[in-house]
Design an enzyme around this catalytic site. Sequence first.
Site: not given
Length: 327
Positions: A116, A140
């Site tokens: 990501t 995250y």
Amino acid sequence: MKILVTGGAGYIGSHMVRTLGEQGHDVVVYDNLSTGHRESVLHGRLVVGDTADAAALDRLFAAERFDAVAHFAASIVVEESVREPLKYYRNNFSNALNLIDVCLRHQVERFVFSSTAAVYGIPAESPVTEDVPPAPINPYGSSKAMVEQALRDVSRASQFRYVALRYFNVAGADEMVRIGQKYKDATHLITLSLRTALGLRPRLNIFGTDYETPDGTCIRDYIHVDDLIDAHVLALGHLMAGGGSKIYNCGYGHGYSVKEVVRAVREVTGIGFPAVEAGRRAGDPPALIADSALIRKELGWRPSRDDLQYIIRTAWEWEKKVVNRKQ
Ligand code: UDP
């Protein structure tokens, strides 16, 4: 090829399964259905299981000879990761280690990983290149960066090779409206705008209008899910051809502000849904744009859906279909 797709019942994974199936590959999906849906698996065989279950993974790898693994299964909500960091370190990091470990034990040496842009945190430069060191600002992003690090070290110590794809803002849906995003508690801008247009939510909040951007709202690089899947297919081809471990950004290299997205959603839907200016959301970088020169050059990635209206239109068709099905 025989490919294991973890998280293949989820949003992006299900698009991968669809494409691999259409290309005639043998697909096994491994998904615990915590956020995925059985009916989103259009091809292959679904094995319901958890990546936390190392024994189940071992049995699966003993029974099937996989040529490669595409690892999508993960938790993905930034705000939740701040509240429940251990959930992210378990699901995203520890469970990825289980999967890498079972690959090593069964000589499965090709691995495509869903990373990501959140690994960059708040990058000093935009567009950002892959050689900017990861500096995540939430659990995250940290959990994904930690998997990248583990992949790097494992590939240095063995024959194992990987491609980590750093996704920017993935949106849109299957052109034929068979699959799309199905999260009940969606947090993403395009999905929430469309659900507001459908009357499922009273208004859209515009999080922050005082950023140092031309209109004061955050800029993101929105990429259609099927261009992202094309990148995965190229990554698999690269690994099958004996290519080495790589990390690539996946985005178009330009972005849109929140206000521009809201305007485009109003145009595509023809609905002037309410959007109100609200305070900043914690942890949002002002601009996040991919420099994707590397994947274009090295894998020959040629995205063909770089069109915000198309992205929104496919997502809109999907949201309407999901709403109608429920009634
Ligand atoms: N955003 C917004 N309202 C919403 C959801 C998102 O203004 O209801 C903004 C968010 O602050 C960010 C951009 O839209 O600047 C993209 O957010 P999203 O959650 O879609 O993706 P992210 O970039 O966080 O991965």
